[in-house]
Structures are given as structure tokens and as C-alpha cells.
Scaffold this active site. Sequence first.
Site, PDB file in Angstrom:
ATOM      1  N   CYS A   1       0.804  -1.228   0.000  1.00 55.90           N
ATOM      2  CA  CYS A   1       0.000   0.000   0.000  1.00 55.90           C
ATOM      3  C   CYS A   1       0.832   1.270   0.000  1.00 55.90           C
ATOM      4  CB  CYS A   1      -0.958   0.012   1.193  1.00 55.90           C
ATOM      5  SG  CYS A   1      -0.149   0.255   2.797  1.00 55.90           S
TER       6      CYS A   1
ATOM      7  N   CYS B   1      -8.298  11.646   4.177  1.00 55.48           N
ATOM      8  CA  CYS B   1      -8.197  11.131   5.550  1.00 55.48           C
ATOM      9  C   CYS B   1      -6.787  11.321   6.076  1.00 55.48           C
ATOM     10  CB  CYS B   1      -8.629   9.674   5.621  1.00 55.48           C
ATOM     11  SG  CYS B   1      -7.353   8.465   5.194  1.00 55.48           S
TER      12      CYS B   1
ATOM     13  N   PHE C   1      17.338  -9.036  -8.022  1.00 58.74           N
ATOM     14  CA  PHE C   1      17.204  -9.716  -9.312  1.00 58.74           C
ATOM     15  C   PHE C   1      17.260 -11.231  -9.116  1.00 58.74           C
ATOM     16  CE2 PHE C   1      19.151 -10.003 -13.835  1.00 58.74           C
ATOM     17  CZ  PHE C   1      17.892 -10.129 -14.390  1.00 58.74           C
ATOM     18  N   GLY C   2      18.228 -11.681  -8.351  1.00 61.61           N
ATOM     19  CA  GLY C   2      18.374 -13.119  -8.139  1.00 61.61           C
ATOM     20  C   GLY C   2      17.262 -13.723  -7.312  1.00 61.61           C
TER      21      GLY C   2
ATOM     22  N   LEU D   1      23.185 -18.579  -6.082  1.00 62.15           N
ATOM     23  CA  LEU D   1      23.147 -17.872  -7.362  1.00 62.15           C
ATOM     24  C   LEU D   1      23.976 -16.599  -7.224  1.00 62.15           C
ATOM     25  CD1 LEU D   1      22.073 -17.365 -10.221  1.00 62.15           C
ATOM     26  CD2 LEU D   1      20.029 -16.343  -9.199  1.00 62.15           C
TER      27      LEU D   1
ATOM     28  N   GLN E   1     -17.013   5.897  13.144  1.00 65.07           N
ATOM     29  CA  GLN E   1     -17.924   6.933  12.651  1.00 65.07           C
ATOM     30  C   GLN E   1     -19.010   7.251  13.666  1.00 65.07           C
ATOM     31  OE1 GLN E   1     -18.055   4.300   8.821  1.00 65.07           O
ATOM     32  NE2 GLN E   1     -19.279   6.104   8.398  1.00 65.07           N
TER      33      GLN E   1
ATOM     34  N   GLY F   1     -24.194   8.832   5.453  1.00 63.95           N
ATOM     35  CA  GLY F   1     -25.161   9.333   4.480  1.00 63.95           C
ATOM     36  C   GLY F   1     -24.900  10.739   3.984  1.00 63.95           C
ATOM     37  N   SER F   2     -23.656  11.179   3.983  1.00 65.23           N
ATOM     38  CA  SER F   2     -23.287  12.514   3.494  1.00 65.23           C
ATOM     39  C   SER F   2     -23.915  13.628   4.319  1.00 65.23           C
ATOM     40  CB  SER F   2     -23.713  12.696   2.027  1.00 65.23           C
ATOM     41  OG  SER F   2     -23.279  11.633   1.237  1.00 65.23           O
TER      42      SER F   2
ATOM     43  N   GLU G   1     -21.231  10.878  -0.821  1.00 67.03           N
ATOM     44  CA  GLU G   1     -21.541   9.595  -1.445  1.00 67.03           C
ATOM     45  C   GLU G   1     -21.901   9.673  -2.923  1.00 67.03           C
ATOM     46  OE1 GLU G   1     -23.698   6.804   1.645  1.00 67.03           O
ATOM     47  OE2 GLU G   1     -24.679   8.747   1.579  1.00 67.03           O
TER      48      GLU G   1
END
Length: 1297
Positions: free
Chosen positions: A20, A85, A313-314, A369, A734, A1046-1047, A1228
Site C-alpha cells: 500500500c 483522511c 534480481f536473483g 546464485l 464513525q 449518508g453525506s 456519497e
Amino acid sequence: MTTFSVCLTGTKYGCGGGGCGACTVMISTYEPASKKIRHYSANACLLPICSLYGAAVTTVEGVGSTKTRIHPVQERLAKCHGSQCGFCTPGMVMSIYTLLRNHPEPTSEQMIAALAGKYCHFLVCRCESICCQRKANGKCCLDQEDDLFDNKEKVSTSLFSTDEFQPLDPTQELIFPPELMRMAENQPKRTLVFHGERVTWISPVSLDELLDLKIAHPKAPLVVGNTGVGPDVKFRGVFHPVLIAPARIPDLNVLKYTNDGLTLGAACSLSLVKDILTNAIAEFPEEKTRVFCAVLQQLRTLGGEQIRNVASFGGNIISRKSTSDLNPVLAASNCMLNLASRGQKRQIPMSDIFADGVGNNTITPEEVLVSIHIPYSRKGEYVAAFRQAPRRENALPITNAGMRVLFEEGTDIIKDLSIFYGGAVLTTVCAKQTCQTLTGRHWNEQMLDEACRLVLKEIALPGSTDGENVDYKKTLMVSFFYRFFLEVSQSLKTMDPCHFPGIPMEYGSVLKDFKTRMPQSIQIYQDVGPSQSPQDPVGRPVMHQSGIKHATGEAVYIDDLPPVDGELFLAAVTSSRAHAKIVSIDTSEALKGAGVFDVITVHDVPAANEFYFSDDPEIIFARNEVICVGQIVCAVVADSDVHAKQAAAKVKIEYEMLEPVILTIEEAIKHNSFFEPKRKLEQGNVEEAFETVDNIIEGEICIGGQKHFYMETQSMLAVPKGEDEEMDLYVSTQHPAIIQEMVAASLGVPANRIMCHVKRVGGAFGGKILRTGLLASVAAVAANKTSRAVRLILSREDDMVITGGRHPFIAKYKVGFMNDGRITAVDAKYYVNGGCTPDESVLVAEVSLLKIDNAYKIPNLRCWAYVCKTNLPSNTAFRGFGFPQSGLVTETWITDVADKTGLSPEKIREINMYKKNEQTHFKQKLDPQNLIRCWNECMEKSAYCSRRTAINEFNKQNYWKKRGIAIVPMKFPFGVSTPYLSQAAALVHIYTDGSVLLTHGGIEMGQGIHTKMIQVASRELNIPMSSIHFCETSTTTVPNACASIGSAGTDVNGMAVKDACQTLLKRLQPIIKKNPTGTWNDWIKEAFKQSVSLSATGYFRGYNEYMDWEKGEGHPFTYFIFGAACSEVEINCLTGDHKNLRTDIIMDIGCSINPAVDIGQIEGAFVQGIGLYTMEELKYSSEGVLYTRGPDQYKIPAVCDIPEQFSVSLLSSSQNPYAIYASKGIGEAGFFLGCSVFFALRDAVTSVRNERGLKKTFALNSPLTAEQIRANCADAFTEMAVSPWSDLYKSQQFRPL
């Protein structure tokens, strides 16, 4: 790396797997030989602290802070409204900062690459806010506003002013620590050994020493970037007592050009390899660099930049994982591996390690390797690499391939052929027999036909084990070879146009992969009037109140709170069964674990373990049975997060399976498993209307669920206060009041003993209400039992497993319409997957019925909604609350009608749109004037008609790539249907120095509510915003506050703040009247002397909303938000991949209180909608186990998914008499407009099918992934995937060259 011990809170723990970017830091190292300092970004969550010996680590705190000086990057990101946020903002800052340390004037490609590894629903890439240094008049050098839009209105397009930006001064950056520089130059390299609690880390400095270590510890993995071993240890329970880190060994970092190619050390980072190959391609002739180009092609999209900077890479090669994008092309290109063991060195073809599948023993445990030799390509040799993933960048592939062909000199006769595939089986696989059979053949269509059939025959794919479609993988395998066939055919023509015909012109575009370019964006809004006071901030694009703190990492989230003395960490033990009886729980081994304090079970809950908000309970701990995978059975508390999780893994639960196990909507219907009540709405006479229509169509659409994927996972800290049963709860929620209520009930104490505090939330989208209440109760019960503070921070994986998300839908519809496109009757049934408990599912179903009409007047309408009870985690509220699903169903049958009548979809939409004042199907009055305005403006500003013509022409000229366009209107009703759920309160204090402290019941989760409330208070009190401070939302200051959903947050809390401020002003009026020329401070001091109360509460009773479901009528909404969006896409018919080219949005949001915040909400919601409709796919096993439980498997939109041209315009001259300052709630509504991309994709697919004579009706489900797109662009390759012996060459869908 962790931030706990050093109390640096800026670096965030988002996923733990490098997926992330929230934890990005800058690593700096000094190389004594070259005397150069190297800076690179990296994911702290994967970076072992032992690997940083001699390195300097810069976190966001080292870049700048409000206490010292903020950096220009931080300033631009904040003042250009680049955060919402704010949880992942420090990671973005660090990526950009590192880029600028290396490239003070970066290219747009470098800027895009720096952000490509970032996850955020608000990653709308405004290049102005990042690092462009070439600005004038507030515009970025990459903007082409005049080319995009004909702006005739007197509106504003500038959300910020560049005049106040401080310039970037590279001389003011942090220097590399001199002591580390001296250490690197003066101290001889020596072996480093670190002993941990369970693991020993050894870092040798010579190859000989490494080989000795491999003999002593043959099972010890070699760790360079920890991008492979790290996730295995964290997520798959793999344990290694010894780790060997060879990154400091010179032999493993070699770079050497030879006569026949390039040798690269196995410890070289992928970023270094990428740079080396880029330079080589520029230096050598094209004929020699075809292998380099193919490898570079894969490197560009392999992981994010932070991963490439550390991954070796290896390591990518030696892991032999099927998901490696490099292995197929390296193996196909005859790359060689240089191996070493004690007393022996040897070289083997890379293809050897894949010869016998994943278990082959070509490389012995003692071998290492050392380096990889990449050969130059030869004359007559062509190499290519391909991949298809759920997302174009930073995503593991579904299938990939590497292919190489060498021709006899001057001919098209195959001398040597290599075909390797990845993603198909457990490791990279070679189509060896196919290649041998085709050697000596001419490069023509007969060879192509045989090659495709042979490949499918030779490479047998196992049955699906993780929800992936085997047929799609087969289709990709042959489609990749066909693409290779086209590329080589075109190259042969370039070499000798007289003998080789090449490919038709209309095939050429498919040879160019989609590239991510810097988005060009513009935001248009109506500026404030000339009569408005300059001090009045309402209507102005004010920066987010916490924007600077987001960018500096000083914004505090739950896990940033400092440790409490004696604090314990909690790890949940969850059910591994979907439906079973709990026979026994054995905690004995867990209690023996290091640092373990106790195990918490249902028997430790003092009072309520079940909450009956409806007939079926919401449950804290499973009591006798489990009803879904992920249900909490018990929990372990220990002295550290690591110890708690280790002990939780040792808890043994014995189950007895119960029947039935219901996972899908179809199974719920079969078993009649539903939550009550079922809902129905009806208007007109549907049956009679169906008898009079010209046409009737019936259809079905499936809409998948969606995870909230808030950046801050479910987080809480419960702190017992030691007396009177009081407890402080710090929760990312919330709805503090429901947390208080549930915790109090579970502990059996009055609510006044539970104090819930919320400073800010790192994203929520509806997912932090009831589920958070249950988790907070778990933490509170543990804190109550242990009398210790308990911290519960869910890992990303646990969060996705334990919590639900958006409700999956299956909709069945029957639509009656006339030949002219008028729809007169609709009969629809919605089946909603509610999960194992009710939560808000019935309310979601109700809203989906109330909003079924979207923007259309349907005279005869009947709709049912059934909430299915299944054995999945309970689904819950999610941004849009049922409308994104319901609206998609409606737009689907609108498009079906268009197909049937032969009219365009936009024509059907216009014919059936609300056009005059009338009633909705639940008998609420509606004025659609602004709906029509939004539609017309969107048609005009998007230049829809001319672009429709241009797209038709493009599609005629391109066979394997097609474009599509769609324009979709929206009517989004605002309201929560119940008056008491929209009440709000506020508390305003004025101190004697004139400063104001404001609090209210709303929650800041990125939507800027606190910023807007300060704007409201500033206007009402007529004082600067700088005089007003918001502290936190708490049940101690504002009791019984409703959820921020609900906005409605700004609407209702704004009214309460306004009420409180007006109360205070009323008290001050006599003083102001007596001294009208005085200052604010004068008036406040005088008020205090006169004993005038300088504290006031404000209250808003809520909206008068109601719905009578028995009568099927009511007034459930207060007002309507209108909008329209036009999107254009391009698809690749061979892979199903697509690119979002352009989106234009017009939105009616009344008079915006803060255009910057509101436009950000529209952009973020739209991008999140793209995720639901086109890519975010949840996959479960047949036992109910979630496969897609982290960013590796579950893909949300990233930079590559943002439209290249992105315009958001706010409808001007719009008023809303029902809300604060004539504004509208906007959080929303924009989400649904993401479906314009869905229907643009459908338009492109329709073009393909029409061209290929595929007349059969087709249905597209959501998400409309590349797999679905490819399947519906049916051709000979899709046929062959099902039936390998179909004749490709003779197929009607295959066009000979």
C-alpha cells in the site's frame, strides 16, 4: 522497522506486505569507492532493521514539521488539497521527497513511477500538488485546460494559489550523517550477526563466507529485500531460525559487459537492473537489445518503486514463483545462471530450473546464485514479454509469458523457438514440445494455428483453487502467442518488405501496450460573489484543517497514541469454519507463550454478549457455534503485538460441522434463508402495462461485494481509569455513541462511565459503525478483566477476514417498452447478500428500492428486495448505501432497451428522464430542473456527440483495440428516512483571549467536516478561522450524537454549530451595540466582566423524513443531488485490459461551502466507484474462506486507473433551501458515477461483438474485470480455450493476415 519504540508516528502501518505504500521511508547509503550517496524509497513494513546497518533512514518527521519548517513537498501536497483522511499522506510525501532528492526536476514519467506503488481511494494525481517546478499563473506545465474545455462561464478553476509556495531548495536538505560516512570509509567490512528472540541474522562480506554459511545452514534463506521471505513469515506462518543477508558481497553486485551480453549480480536491486538496461538500450544498436527491451518491459510494472528498490534480481529468479514476471522472459531468452558452492562454480541455462516443475533440484541447497548473464539478441532473433494482471501496475499477474524466436538467416523459417508461461501452474513452465514441433516451420498462419493448439495441449492447467478462471488463463496463453506472432510478422516486414507482408494496418495498435501518463485534471466551480466579505471563508477552497499535519505525519491516529503504562496488545482468534458447533477450545499452549497475559472468552463478558437491534443478534464472542469464517471466538492479550499473535495461532478449536453452509445468494434462495422484513414498492398497474407494450425483455445481473479498504484498519485502545468502573475508549469509528452504548452494555455499567474519544479516522466509508462496536467491546472486556489498557489494531488480513463490506446483489428484471424507447413497465427483484447477521442490511435493501428509478420516470413499477442470510461475515453500510448496486441495475436495463430498439443508450436515457415537476414512485415531489441542466452541460462540456463520431471512426480502423463512451445521469436522494437519526449537537466555548473551541458530533474521516464547521463558525462569529480550534469528537462533550453517515455530517452538524454561534452572538449583542467600534477581544473581555456565559450548545432536531412501507409512500428524503458523468475507455480485445481515457463530471451540490473539499470528495468517490464496477473482486473458497485478503490479492484503483483527462465541474447558480448555506451533502453521490466507466466498457465490447457478427445478447456483471471483457470479445482464441481442437485458421472470428 517499527515506530513504537522511537515514538515517530508519521510512518504508517497499512498492510504489512509492501502493498500500500503507507509506510514509505527514504533509505540513504554511502558508497566509499564512488563517494556517492544513494537515496531510495522503501516499505518500512518489509525492511528488516538488521539490513540497515550503515544506512540513514529518513521518515516524514525528518523532512519537515510544523515545529521547525515544513518542506515544499509537504506544503504543496497540503495546500493543493492532496490529502483527505491523511493516513497514507506521509507515504506519498516520502516517495515524492525521495524522487526530488535524486531528480530535482523530475519528468512526468518519474513522478508517475514514484506514486505507482500507492494505495488510496483518493489518489487523484494532481501534478500541481506534487513536484512540478515550472509553474506560472497557478497552472501546471502538464495542464492543457484550453484544449480540454471551452469555459464560457465566469467560474474559477484554481483551487489554490502558487504565490505562497516556498521554492524547492536542494541545498537545504538533510545531509548524510557524517559519522556513517566515516564509518563506511574507515571501518573494514566485517560479518554482522544479530541475535533476536527466535531468529539469527547473519550478513557475510565475502562469497567464500557465504558458501560456508550455506553448508552450515542449508535451509536458511538468503534475504536481500525481504519482499519474498517477509510476506511468507508474516502471512503464511513460515519460520526461519537463521536468515542470511548477502547484499554486501561484491560478487553478488557485479555489473559486467562481455562480448555476448551483460552479467548482473544476483543481489542487484530490480531498480538498478532497470536503470542498467535502460542505459544499455540507449547505447547499443536495436538488434542487440531485444532481450533487454523485453525484460525492461516487465520491470516497469513489476511491483511499486519501493519494492523494486529493494527486491533483488536473483531473489526473483530463485524463488521460482509462478507469479514472477521476469522468469518467463529470462528463461526464453537463454539467460545463464552463474552458481557457486564450496569448491565449485558452474553455469546452467536458466530454463533448467523450470524443467521439472516447482520441485526440481537443479540447484542444490549448498549452491548460491551469484549472477545472471543476459545475452545480446542476434540478427533474426525476436524476443517479447507479456503479462495480464488484475491491475496494470503493482499487481501480481494472472498469466505472463516470455517468447523468443530465431529464424534461419534471411528467411521466416524457425530455427529456434522458446515459449515460457508464468501464472499458469505452480512455477514457470516451458512449452518445450510445442517449440520442438514448430522448429523448421514457416512463420505463417498455419504455424500459428498449430502453435495455439499445441500449447493448450501441452500445458495442462489444474482446476481452479483460488477462484481464478482456468479458461481465461488458457485464452491469455494463446492470445499472448498471437500477439507475439503479430509483432514478429511486423518486424519481418520491416526487415524485408518485399518478401514478408506484415500485418494489416488495423492490427497495428494492439502492438502498443497501455501506458500510464500524468493525468490532466481541471476543477471548475462558481466563485464567491464580489459582495462577500474577504474574511468570510464560506464558499472558498480552504485547505483541510489537518492538511499540513497529514503531510508532516503529525496527525495522530489510534495506533499513534503513545503507550500506556502496562498496556497489553490483543489478537483475535477467529473461526476457520463457516457454520459449525464449537466442541472445545484449548488455550493451554497459548497461555504458555512468551509475554502472554490471558485469554479472553465469552465467559469473561460481564453482561451483554449479544445485541438485538433486530430479531437476529450481533455477537461479540461466539458462544456455542460459529456462523462465518472470521467470527471472533476468543482473544489473547500479551505484552506485545507479536507475542499476542503468536499465542493466538496456538489456540486449538475443535469444531463439529453444521448444515447447511450457505455462502451465495443462490444457496440462500434454495434454503429460503432470509432476514425479515422483505420489502416491496409498487406504483401503477404493472401487469396491465406489460399487456400493452411493444417489447418485453428479461435479464439478470450479478454485482459483487466490495471491501471498505480504509487505510487505517479497525483500531481501538481501551484504558480502564481505575475507579467508578470508568473507561476511556480511543476508537477509529464513525459513531462514538454506539461504541459507548455497546461497551457499556457488554460491561454492565451505565453509559456515563464510558468515555469515547475520536480525533480523526483514517478512512471509514461506512465500515466503522456496528462492526467497530463489537471489536471495541472485545477490547473493553479484555481491559476490564485484566485491569490494563488494551490496544487492538487489526492487521489488514484480519480486518478483511473479520469484517464484511458492500452487499453483493443479484437483480432479476422484466422491462416493458415501446418501439420508440419509452419504458412503461418494470418488474424487478433484488436479492441482497446480508451475511450472517442483520447489521444494516434491511435498510440497505430499502434504500435500493427507494432509489431504483435513478433519473427516470417509470409509470408502472414494481420492485421487491430480499435480504439473504448467509454464512459470510456480516455485510454493512458502505458509501452509497445500496444505490451503487440499484443504480447499476437500472442503467443495465436502460442499455438493454437501447440494444433492443436500436437506439443509442443516451437517447433512451433522455426519453425516459424526469422532465417536469412530478412524483417519484414513493410519491415524493421532485423538481428535475437541475438534473436536466447537469445532463445537458455534461453532453456539451464532454463534446459527447463529436467524440462519439471519432470513436466510431477509431473502431473502424482498429480491430484488436476498441474504444467506448457512455454518459450516465444521476439523481441521488439525500436523507436517512428517520428524523431522529439526523439530529445533531454542537458545543462552542469562547475564552477570554478571544479564541474559540469548537466541538460537535461529527467525525472527521477525510471529508473535511471539521474544516467546514470552522468555516461555519467563522462566518457566524465574524472572526478568522485561525481563532477557532477543533479538539476532538467525544461522548463527554456531545452526548448521543448520531453516526456520521449518508453525506449528512456537514448538513446537520453545520446547523448545530450555527445555532450555538448565534446563541453566543445574541448574548454579545448588547455589548457590541454599546461598543460597535471595539474588537472581538474587547467584546469578549467585557462579556466576561459582565458575567455573560461564553459557552453555548447548539442543536438541530433533524429533518422531517418518513416512509410508510405498508402504503409504499412517504417523504424519506430531504432533497436531491443531481449529476452526470461521461467516460471514455479503450480496451485491448486480446487481453481484456482497458485504459480510462477521459471523464467529465457535472455535479449539482448547491452552494459549496468548500469547493476544494467537495470536489475532492467527488473525485475520490468516483475513483472508488471505478473500483467497485471494474476491478475489486472478492473470491471465496467453497468453505467460505476469503482468498482476497490483502493488497496482493485485492486490487483497488491506483494511479494507472485514473482517467488521463479528468474534469469535475460544479453546477453554477444552484440553491438548496434545506441545508446549511444552501449547500448539499456530497460524500456519497459521486460514487455511482463510476459506472459510466462500466458502460463505456460495455459500449466498447458491443462494438467488438457487432464487428464480429456476434448477435447473441450478452450480460455483463460487476466488477467488469479484464476476464469478463476478454470472454465477451469472443473469437477463435476464446473458443480454443474451451475446445483446443477448434480450427483456428478456418474460424470466422479469426481474420487471416
